[in-house]
Scaffold this active site. Structure first.
Site: not given
Lengths: 430, 276
Positions: B46, B57
């Site tokens: 990924e 994030e």
């Protein structure tokens, strides 16, 4: 002109191509829950929510704010100029309309914690005030750079017992503060409400914040009829994210909805010109290599993209990275803008323009000297835009806030930029 | 419909999905790291295409994105990097919607999806694109035979979950905890519940957010996951290497070892080799 001219319309959160709900899945159930609460409590006045809000914004906030004729400004521009005095709302800016509305809504929803972002600290202080008054725990995220340059507002938030979390990532300004608040919300989503500070973010925020703020234009219409005997020919408001802008325009556009408004105050008034004034900064344009725009003119010069939950107009690089924006006015310093504003510019209902730092500083001094009103630097952009107005009917400038918070910046920037209108302060220097 | 590369990566026992940020700290280093991760047993790469506003994030990946952007990573450089990957595992592009929207004609995701398919990307994970807004990207992915992986969160309601299961292809990304990405010591108590709610689907289920050790990987596959997704633990390793000025080959060795530990842990969670 607008897609949502009917007060009872349930929107899907889009304004033409703009708007939507571009947030991580973890937040989507909360966004759906909020949409449901918005429709029930705000649009339908369930449990008398809006009555409660209207009563509190009067008794705690000090509404209605006056509409003041500005004689010297009128003479200078050759038209009658009026000032809608949001600087006189509790806290010194229009921000409380939205903050009080959302914190109250969170209470009705049974949430027990509030988070909010703040740039210059105005929305943070308004949220902290509302939370203190409504007994809600409150955490504010504020970029490290902004914490350093807006210390008095940090102290105000602390006085209201809010926790203030400095955000050190990136440039440490509003954009990073929004990112970090969204991360907090994603972590504490079950019990926390995010009081977003402008008409930005995923649906229902742009519509809901507009509706709370539209109490400005609702009053303004009633006051115009009473004091002018007619609607103004034009309304001018500054635009950063756009909450005072949609507040000043919402009732004229006809998209805003807040039950209990006096008859006729929310019907579309297409003959009233609406001028949204952005921060032209030091110059227009985006520096792609530096990832920087020396302005905050997303509405008048930006391109379409997706940021902070919505499709809207943005200041971004060719490849889609969001740039750091700039304005002498911290409250306008944002790379995005509310999606409804983007749409209303595309349809031609709103005319976007911009005013550079120096013109805003000069207007700050003119209003202070000639009318006895010290405007926020944000508002000063709207005052400066009177120079661009060529109509002959009465004009209303929305005074989004007072300028006490900006004095250090103004004195420093006026000296650095050689602003003629500035008073001589040299004698007071050590 | 034929099974995609991505779905097939889960066929031979628990899969390890390994995330790094493209260009952190340089494209050449990323290429070396990917080889090492695949050597260590990674089944799916990924690869993060860095965006300036990474709202999903935690600090670790935020900093990695900043390093990559400061070093000049762009969507075109990303596609060049993908095209240069030798390893025989599918690559999923993980990024935010605005970058897909702006590429080429600046009017939607179709141009990027087309270029990504050409470069060898197998699918997408787009954390700020909920299923509700995914129409244009789904259409573009379908046109090019790419997968679009949706994230099921601990907060996801039953009706949203079923909508996503109808539309997700390749695998379903099970967000193991609320909040943002970032390495954690423990498996969240929410993970077994999340997997139990997905028991009725044949689509491979991979758990991410907070996975950093072989022991956690074991717990997760023992709870019924078909794979684990690891990101921040690798990115921490990359960050340490940057801080200590270690050569990329040394960092690559550490990544290979970590991948091997995670892969072995994931395998331990399943009593016997499982063949679907």
């Amino acid at each position: 002109m607008s897609t949502n001219t009917d007060d009872t319309t349930r929107t899907d959160g889009t304004f033409g191509d703009y708007g939507g709900q571009y947030v991580p899945e973890v937040l989507m159930p909360a966004v759906e829950e909020l949409t449901d609460a918005y429709e029930r409590y705000v649009l339908d006045n369930e449990d008398g929510f809006v009555d409660d809000f209207r009563q509190r914004i009067r008794s705690f906030g000090g509404r209605p704010t006056p509409l003041t004729h500005a004689p010297t400004l009128s003479q200078r521009h050759g038209v009658d100029v009026y000032l809608k005095r949001e600087d006189l709302l509790h806290g010194g800016a229009h921000k409380l309309n939205n903050a009080l509305g959302q914190v109250l809504l969170a209470k009705y929803m049974g949430k027990d914690r509030i988070v909010a972002e703040t740039g210059a600290g105005q929305h943070g202080t308004a949220t902290a005030m509302a939370c203190a008054a409504l007994e809600m725990p409150c955490e504010i995220y504020m970029g490290r750079t902004d914490v350093n340059r807006q210390r008095p507002n940090v102290f105000r938030m602390r006085l209201h017992d809010a926790d203030v979390n400095p955000v050190t990532v990136g440039s440490g300004t509003l954009k990073e503060a929004i990112n970090e608040t969204m991360r907090d919300w994603a972590t504490n989503v079950a019990d926390t409400h995010y009081v977003i500070g402008s008409v930005v973010g995923p649906h229902p925020f742009p519509s809901m914040v507009r509706d709370f703020q539209a109490i400005i234009s609702e009053e303004l219409r009633a006051q115009s009829r009473e004091q002018l005997g007619e609607l103004p020919a034009a309304v001018i408001a500054c635009a950063g994210g756009g909450s005072n802008t949609m507040g000043a325009f919402g009732a004229f556009v006809g998209s805003a909805s807040l039950p209990g408004a006096p008859a006729g105050t929310h019907e579309p008034a297409p003959d009233v010109d609406l001028l949204a004034v952005e921060a032209g900064g030091s110059r227009l344009g985006v520096d792609d290599d530096a990832g920087y725009a020396p302005n905050s003119a997303s509405l008048s010069t930006g391109t379409e993209g997706v940021l902070h939950g919505a499709r809207t107009k943005l200041l971004q690089t060719e490849t889609g990275q969001i740039v750091e924006s700039h304005s002498v006015s911290a409250g306008l310093d944002y790379a995005g803008v509310g999606p409804e504003l983007a749409h209303l510019v595309d349809t031609g209902r709103i005319t976007p323009t911009n005013v550079d730092d120096d013109a805003a500083l000069a207007a700050f001094h003119r209003l202070s000297r000639d009318e006895g009103v010290i405007p926020a630097l944000e508002t000063s952009h709207a005052v400066a835009a009177l120079d661009q107005y060529d109509g002959d009917g009465p004009v209303v400038v929305n005074v989004s806030g007072r300028g006490d918070k900006d004095l250090d910046t103004v004195i420093e920037a006026s000296a650095a930029n050689d602003i003629d209108a500035a008073p001589d302060m040299e004698v007071f220097e050590q | 419909m034929t099974r995609s590369d991505l779905a097939a990566a889960f066929d031979d026992g628990p899969a390890l999905v390994s995330y790094v940020v493209a260009g952190d700290p340089t494209p050449a280093a990323t290429a070396e790291y990917i080889d090492a991760l695949v050597d260590g047993g990674t089944d799916v790469i990924e690869l993060g295409l860095p965006f300036s506003e990474p709202v999903a994030e935690g600090t670790t990946i935020q900093n990695a994105i900043k390093r990559a952007l400061d070093a000049g990573m762009t969507p075109d450089a990303y596609l060049d990097l993908v095209a240069r990957i030798d390893a025989d595992v599918p690559v999923v592009c993980m990024t935010y919607y605005n970058l897909l929207f702006q590429y080429g004609d600046r009017a939607g995701p179709a141009a990027f999806v087309s270029a990504a398919a050409e470069a060898g990307v197998s699918g997408f994970v787009v954390p700020d694109l909920p299923v509700d807004e995914s129409g244009p990207l789904r259409e573009a992915c379908r046109a090019h035979g790419l997968d679009l992986v949706f994230v099921v969160a601990p907060t996801t309601t039953a009706d949203r979950r079923e909508r996503m299961l109808d539309l997700t292809t390749g695998f379903v990304y099970v967000q193991g905890r609320v909040g943002t990405t970032g390495a954690r010591e423990e498996v969240s108590a929410a993970t077994p519940d999340a997997l139990a709610a997905l028991q009725h689907t044949d689509i491979p289920k991979a758990v991410g957010f907070g996975v950093s050790s072989g022991e956690q990987a074991r717990e997760i596959t023992a709870s019924g996951a078909d794979g684990v997704i690891v990101g921040s633990a690798y990115v921490d390793t990359v960050a340490d290497g940057v801080a200590d000025d270690d050569p990329p080959s040394v960092v690559a060795d550490r990544l290979r070892d970590l991948a091997a530990e995670l892969k072995a842990g994931a395998a331990r969670g399943v009593p016997e080799p499982e063949h679907k």
